[in-house]
Design an enzyme around this catalytic site. Structure first.
Site, PDB file in Angstrom:
ATOM      1  CG  ASN A 145       8.915   1.777   1.616  1.00 22.44           C
ATOM      2  OD1 ASN A 145       9.509   2.085   2.635  1.00 22.44           O
ATOM      3  ND2 ASN A 145       7.669   2.117   1.380  1.00 22.44           N
ATOM      4  NE  ARG A 200      -3.837  -1.937   2.630  1.00 23.05           N
ATOM      5  CZ  ARG A 200      -3.716  -2.961   3.463  1.00 23.05           C
ATOM      6  NH1 ARG A 200      -2.646  -3.094   4.194  1.00 23.05           N
ATOM      7  NH2 ARG A 200      -4.672  -3.851   3.550  1.00 23.05           N
ATOM      8  CG  ASP A 201       3.611   4.240   1.684  1.00 17.28           C
ATOM      9  OD1 ASP A 201       3.445   5.007   0.706  1.00 17.28           O
ATOM     10  OD2 ASP A 201       4.196   4.592   2.727  1.00 17.28           O
ATOM     11  CG  LEU A 202       5.104  -1.228  -3.145  1.00 17.72           C
ATOM     12  CD1 LEU A 202       4.547  -2.033  -4.308  1.00 17.72           C
ATOM     13  CD2 LEU A 202       6.427  -1.812  -2.680  1.00 17.72           C
TER      14      LEU A 202
END
Lengths: 422, 193
Positions: free
Chosen positions: A124, A118-120
């Protein structure tokens, strides 16, 4: 009695560097007065612990204090993938594809276990010292709903450039399709050296993303263009899926499917309490010497600390789920003796450095009896061998240990204590 | 004398006392009552006065009232919060809660720190660690040369004493146990749940 956050300390721990990430900063703070982790978060963390993939930063340990959750994550030392682009510009198509393969493998693996990122985004995507991609923070965004409600905090946190249009519209979304979108943006940035949608004005940026009108630079090959267009489809229902990406011609070039990882013995006990399960690292390192047992670990084995004895009188005569013995032989001798002893007892042996997994070939009352054993160095002349039942019946473990220790009697110097194994 | 009787349970705990303990600890009211049964069994095993004496504690732990053990002594001393040489029911419950599976790790870490800070100086000194290593070797009938013991203590200090001042302070201890959570396995008793 709360633990003060000390962000970013790096300790060398038994030849492996790991980083304590205090997720304090990621909104992981429980409301005051909550003594334990709410059930959902606990379940989510348990799932994350089961994630073992060469391209995903591994969660080693979980601990909780009254107000915070601590996670010990694999330490990745190669820096961020995007530093490469910042330093040397865009990547060639083959190199970009190689990273994209690893990214898709990681995302696919996690999705198959019900974990969404959900937060690539660039921060990261890390590289290990061999240049392999490691995706970090998988599953963690699920823990920061507060950040989403608070618009200010959200925009202050980072750029929405990688976020799928349906996520920005906040209509409730499918985590899988949203992750695929972010992978598409990442692929674009790797090959182009710039973002497909970018504008200093946030509202304009949102509009660009919603329209998803992407124009690829001239150096993109036709195959790459087609794939990117199918990924950056603003409609999550018609957007390409990972299964379809795996079939894409451009993607398939030089593609090597990942080797499957075994995670049969992942311990989840630390999610409930705290339990050392730093065994089974993905990179098999060769070690000259067994792990040394530190003084506190030795002390913690005292029978004086075994308050369980106060409770169950009848437990006292029995062997526990784990036991140990001391030996003055060399670790190599100990290892080969254990291996020898296992044959006649009908146990299969899997060996890694000074750890072994023994598995019974007969199905017992509660399935196959399996035992994990490890040799520790207390001092150069003294080694401690620990045996822990990892599966099967405790009584069978008891009788296994009896046979086993009689096979080994010439290397056993002292057994754990006088109150057990009668 | 009304308030003195609330500190000692000559008989089964009065409902109010048990409820207070349940309120102030991790245990439920039923669990406090169950603990009382255990407490009663131990505290009446030798002296029959409703207080756990050192000998009774050793008997319960080792099935031998004469077995001296540094670590059992430490546990006893910490349980004896009022330092009057006996463990009262109130102290028993409040101390046992550190061993409850639901007790936060930070509390267990702090409890273990006090166990190992033998002289109560607020830090674990090298001498204290060595004393404990000798005690565990002795307890397990293991022989190690003095050199090997020194080496082991040095090595552990190298890992735990981050600022190298020869003492492990509470913050260093937190960091060390966080990296080695197995060190505190004994601090969690599944029986309590």
């Amino acid at each position: 009695m709360s633990v003060r956050p000390s962000v970013g300390i790096v300790f060398p721990v038994s030849a492996l560097l790991i980083d304590i990430w205090l997720l304090y900063k990621s909104g992981l703070i429980m409301s005051a007065g909550h003594l334990f982790l709410p059930f959902q978060i606990k379940r989510e963390i348990a799932t994350m612990k089961l994630i073992r993939h060469p391209n995903v930063v591994q969660l080693h340990e979980v601990m909780a204090s009254k107000s915070k959750i601590y996670m010990v994550l694999e330490f990745v030392e190669g820096g961020e993938l995007f530093d490469k682009i910042v330093n040397s510009g865009k990547l060639g198509e083959d190199e970009a594809r190689r990273y994209f393969h690893q990214l898709i493998n990681a995302v696919d693996y996690c999705h198959s276990r019900g974990v969404y990122h959900r937060d690539l985004k660039p921060e990261n995507l890390l590289l290990d010292s061999y240049g392999a991609l490691k995706v970090s923070d998988f599953g963690l965004s699920a823990f920061s709903p507060q950040t989403k409600e608070d618009g200010l905090l959200h925009t202050a946190c980072g750029t929405p450039n990688y976020v799928a249009p349906e996520v920005l519209a906040d209509k409730g979304y499918d985590g899988m399709a949203a992750d695929v979108w972010s992978c598409g943006i990442i692929l674009f940035v790797l090959m182009a050296g710039y973002l497909p949608f970018d504008d200093p004005n946030l509202m304009t940026l949102y509009k660009l993303i919603a329209r998803a009108n992407v124009s690829c630079p001239p150096w993109f090959s036709t195959g790459a263009r087609n794939l990117i267009k199918r990924i950056l489809d603003p409609n999550p229902h018609t957007r390409i899926t990972i299964a379809q990406i795996l079939e894409d011609e451009w993607f398939k070039k030089d593609y090597k499917p990942p080797q499957s990882e075994h995670n049969e013995d992942v311990s989840l006990e630390d999610v409930d309490a705290a339990f050392d399960s730093s065994e089974e690292h993905l990179v098999a390192e060769r070690r000259e010497k067994p792990e040394s047992m530190n003084a506190f670990a030795l002390i913690s084995r005292s029978e004086g600390f075994n308050l369980g004895n106060l409770f169950e009188k009848e437990m006292m005569g029995m062997v526990k789920r784990e036991t140990s013995f001391a030996s003055q032989r060399t670790p190599q001798e100990i290892m080969s003796k254990i291996e020898e002893a296992c044959g006649p007892l009908g146990f299969n042996v899997r060996k890694q450095n000074y750890k072994m997994k023994l598995k019974g070939d007969k199905t017992g009352r509660k399935g196959h009896l399996s035992v994990a054993t490890e040799v520790f160095e207390v001092a150069p002349t003294l080694h401690m061998v620990e045996l822990r039942k990892t599966g099967g019946d405790t009584l069978e473990f008891h009788s296994f240990y009896k046979n086993f220790s009689s096979e080994l009697k010439d290397i056993v110097w002292k057994t754990e204590s006088n109150t057990i194994a009668k | 004398m009304g308030c003195a009787s609330s500190k000692q349970f000559k008989r089964a705990p009065r409902h109010g006392d048990a409820a207070l303990l349940a309120k102030e600890t991790t245990f439920s009211l039923d669990e406090v009552k169950a603990l009382y049964e255990l407490f009663e069994k131990i505290s009446y095993s030798i002296f029959k006065d409703g207080l756990i004496h050192k000998e009774e504690f050793q008997l319960a732990l080792f099935r031998n009232s004469n077995r001296k053990n540094l670590f059992a002594d430490r546990i006893f001393d910490l349980f004896d919060m009022k330092r009057n040489g006996v463990i009262e029911f109130d102290e028993f419950v409040r101390s046992l809660q550190f061993f409850h599976p639901d007790t936060p790790m930070a509390d267990k870490i702090a409890f273990a720190f006090r166990l190992y800070d033998l002289r109560g100086t607020g830090s674990i000194e090298r001498e204290e660690l060595k004393e404990m290593v000798l005690a565990i070797l002795n307890e397990s009938d293991l022989l190690l040369s003095d050199d090997a013991v020194e080496q082991m203590v040095d090595q552990t200090f190298k890992e735990a004493d981050l600022n190298g001042d020869g003492r492990i302070d509470p913050d260093e201890w937190k960091a060390f146990t966080s990296m080695n959570p197995a060190l505190l396995k004994y601090m969690t008793l599944p029986y309590l749940k």
